[in-house]
Design an enzyme around this catalytic site. Structure first.
Site, PDB file in Angstrom:
ATOM      1  N   GLU A  36       1.136   5.801 -73.905  1.00 39.66           N
ATOM      2  CA  GLU A  36       0.743   6.266 -75.231  1.00 39.66           C
ATOM      3  C   GLU A  36       1.716   7.357 -75.640  1.00 39.66           C
ATOM      4  O   GLU A  36       1.837   8.378 -74.958  1.00 39.66           O
ATOM      5  CB  GLU A  36      -0.682   6.816 -75.229  1.00 39.66           C
ATOM      6  CG  GLU A  36      -1.126   7.278 -76.626  1.00 39.66           C
ATOM      7  CD  GLU A  36      -2.453   8.018 -76.612  1.00 39.66           C
ATOM      8  OE1 GLU A  36      -3.032   8.172 -77.700  1.00 39.66           O
ATOM      9  OE2 GLU A  36      -2.910   8.444 -75.529  1.00 39.66           O
ATOM     10  N   ASP A  53       2.830  11.236 -86.421  1.00 42.07           N
ATOM     11  CA  ASP A  53       3.260  11.991 -87.597  1.00 42.07           C
ATOM     12  C   ASP A  53       3.984  11.034 -88.547  1.00 42.07           C
ATOM     13  O   ASP A  53       4.953  10.377 -88.143  1.00 42.07           O
ATOM     14  CB  ASP A  53       4.205  13.115 -87.159  1.00 42.07           C
ATOM     15  CG  ASP A  53       4.489  14.121 -88.259  1.00 42.07           C
ATOM     16  OD1 ASP A  53       4.542  13.715 -89.437  1.00 42.07           O
ATOM     17  OD2 ASP A  53       4.658  15.317 -87.946  1.00 42.07           O
ATOM     18  N   LYS A  72       8.899  12.469 -95.770  1.00 43.91           N
ATOM     19  CA  LYS A  72      10.139  12.658 -96.522  1.00 43.91           C
ATOM     20  C   LYS A  72      11.217  11.700 -96.030  1.00 43.91           C
ATOM     21  O   LYS A  72      11.368  11.474 -94.823  1.00 43.91           O
ATOM     22  CB  LYS A  72      10.608  14.102 -96.397  1.00 43.91           C
ATOM     23  CG  LYS A  72       9.656  15.099 -97.044  1.00 43.91           C
ATOM     24  CD  LYS A  72      10.163  16.524 -96.919  1.00 43.91           C
ATOM     25  CE  LYS A  72       9.179  17.493 -97.579  1.00 43.91           C
ATOM     26  NZ  LYS A  72       9.624  18.901 -97.458  1.00 43.91           N
ATOM     27  N   ASP A 105      -4.057   6.281 -90.112  1.00 43.03           N
ATOM     28  CA  ASP A 105      -4.817   6.377 -91.358  1.00 43.03           C
ATOM     29  C   ASP A 105      -3.876   6.448 -92.549  1.00 43.03           C
ATOM     30  O   ASP A 105      -4.321   6.465 -93.698  1.00 43.03           O
ATOM     31  CB  ASP A 105      -5.677   7.647 -91.349  1.00 43.03           C
ATOM     32  CG  ASP A 105      -4.809   8.894 -91.389  1.00 43.03           C
ATOM     33  OD1 ASP A 105      -3.945   9.040 -90.491  1.00 43.03           O
ATOM     34  OD2 ASP A 105      -4.954   9.705 -92.319  1.00 43.03           O
ATOM     35  N   TYR A 118      -8.422  12.110 -83.918  1.00 50.75           N
ATOM     36  CA  TYR A 118      -8.077  11.980 -85.332  1.00 50.75           C
ATOM     37  C   TYR A 118      -8.803  10.801 -85.966  1.00 50.75           C
ATOM     38  O   TYR A 118      -9.264  10.870 -87.108  1.00 50.75           O
ATOM     39  CB  TYR A 118      -6.567  11.792 -85.496  1.00 50.75           C
ATOM     40  CG  TYR A 118      -5.769  13.068 -85.431  1.00 50.75           C
ATOM     41  CD1 TYR A 118      -6.029  14.126 -86.289  1.00 50.75           C
ATOM     42  CD2 TYR A 118      -4.732  13.208 -84.517  1.00 50.75           C
ATOM     43  CE1 TYR A 118      -5.287  15.299 -86.234  1.00 50.75           C
ATOM     44  CE2 TYR A 118      -3.983  14.377 -84.450  1.00 50.75           C
ATOM     45  CZ  TYR A 118      -4.264  15.418 -85.312  1.00 50.75           C
ATOM     46  OH  TYR A 118      -3.523  16.571 -85.254  1.00 50.75           O
TER      47      TYR A 118
END
Length: 212
Positions: A44, A118, A122, A154, A193
Site C-alpha cells: 500500500e 494526494d 495543479k 474521493d 479518509y
C-alpha cells in the site's frame, strides 16, 4: 493535510525497527524471507494511519502486506495500530515511493493499493501523482504477471486522470466503480479518509487495473 509533528517518532521507529524496516534496500528480493513464508506480497503506497492495512492483514492472513508512508509522524500511528492488532503479516517502510525500484525486485509484488492519494491538482505537480506514467513504470517493473493496481479515491478529477493514465500506458482496466459504497462489498476494507468522506455523502471511486 498537515500532520502534527511527533517529536518522539524517531525514537519509536528505532525501537520498533523490526516492524518499521530501517534498511529496506537490504531486503530487495528477500521480503518473503523476512516474513518467513512464501505468501504473496501486497503493498500500500501511502498507508496513512494504518486502518486499511491492518484490516486487510486480518482479513487475509495468508498475504504479506507492506505499507509505505513518507511521513514519520503518520507512520508511527500506523505502527501503533499494527502492534495493537498483533498481526505478523505486516511490515512498514518510512520511504519515498519514488525509490520503489531500490526496495523491490522485478515480479516481487502481487498487488499495489493506492488509497486516497494526494491528488496534486495543479498541472505543474502532475509528476507527483501516484498514477503519473513514471510511477506506472515503477509498478510495472515490480508487479507480477496479472498483478493488480487498485485505486480508491474521493477525488473525481484524480480518478478521471488515473483512468486516462492507465489507458494510455497501456493497462487493462478491469473495474470502474463510480459509487463504491452504493453496493455492500464486504471485502472492501475502508481507510480513515474513506469513512470520513463517505459519512459526508461523498462518492468513493474505485478502479482496478492490470498491465497488458
Amino acid at each position: 493535510m498537515r500532520q502534527r509533528n511527533k517529536p518522539w517518532a524517531d525514537d519509536f521507529i528505532k525501537k520498533h525497527h523490526q516492524l518499521i524496516i530501517s534498511d529496506p534496500i537490504t531486503y530487495k528480493s528477500k521480503w518473503q524471507a523476512l516474513f518467513k513464508n512464501n505468501n504473496p506480497i501486497h503493498i500500500e503506497i501511502g498507508t496513512g494511519k494504518g486502518q486499511f492495512i491492518v484490516g486487510m492483514a486480518e482479513m487475509y492472513p495468508h498475504i504479506n502486506f507492506i505499507g509505505i508512508e513518507l511521513s514519520k509522524s503518520v507512520i508511527v500511528t500506523a505502527a501503533q495500530k499494527v502492534l495493537e492488532s498483533k498481526q505478523e503479516n505486516i511490515l512498514l517502510l518510512n520511504v519515498n515511493a519514488e525509490q520503489l525500484l531500490d526496495y523491490f525486485s522485478e515480479n516481487e509484488i502481487a498487488t499495489i493499493y493506492l488509497n486516497f492519494s494526494d491528488p496534486w491538482p495543479k498541472n505543474r505537480h502532475e509528476k507527483r501523482r501516484l498514477t503519473y506514467k513514471n510511477f506506472l513504470r515503477f509498478y510495472e517493473k515490480i508487479i507480477q504477471k496479472n498483478g493488480k493496481v487498485i485505486l480508491k479515491t474521493d477525488n473525481r478529477k484524480l480518478f478521471e486522470y488515473s483512468l486516462v493514465s492507465f489507458s494510455q500506458f497501456p493497462m487493462k482496466i478491469e473495474e470502474v466503480n463510480l459509487d463504491l459504497h452504493a453496493e455492500e462489498d464486504i471485502a472492501n476494507v475502508q481507510t480513515e479518509y474513506e469513512e470520513k468522506f463517505a459519512a459526508k455523502g461523498q462518492n468513493i471511486y474505485r478502479c482496478i487495473a492490470s498491465f497488458k
